[in-house]
Design a protein around this motif. Structure first.
Motif: not given
Length: 127
Positions: A26-32, A98-102, A115-117
């Protein structure tokens, strides 16, 4: 629906190895950002290793040279290869995302337990 499911824990002798797996759904691994933290009853939770899809990785001092974290996007799985295990490595191990671009793995390591998940944990016992 997001789900992180760990496996691979167990009871081993000093010096042996284990590989923990965390299947991510359920997660986009490239955005976490991802990582493993551990907890022993009565002690604070401790970040062990963190990584991202770019392949960057960071480790807690006692894990350096013994543990290897990796992320296989093809099978949506986070791994923690643990070699030369010691009694002090005994703990419940959790994967986290955790979703984070930075956020870099170095920044993530001390806050993995926030972390959220998070998964349900897998027990590692070294004796």
């Amino acid at each position: 629906h997001v789900q992180l499911v760990e496996s691979g824990g167990g009871s081993v002798q000093v010096g042996e190895s284990l590989r923990l797996s965390c299947v991510v759904e359920g997660l986009d691994l490239t955005r976490h950002c991802f990582g493993w933290f551990r907890q022993v009853p009565g002690k604070e939770r401790e970040g062990v290793a963190a990584t991202d899809f770019k392949g960057r990785a960071t480790y807690e001092d006692s894990a350096k040279g013994r543990f290897t974290i990796s992320l296989d996007i093809r099978v949506s799985t986070l791994y923690l290869q643990m070699d030369a295990l010691r009694p002090e490595d005994s703990a419940m191990y959790y994967c986290a995302a955790e979703r984070s671009p930075w956020l870099t793995p170095s920044q993530a390591l001390p806050m993995l337990h926030l972390f959220t998940y998070q998964g349900q944990g897998t027990q590692v016992t070294v004796s």
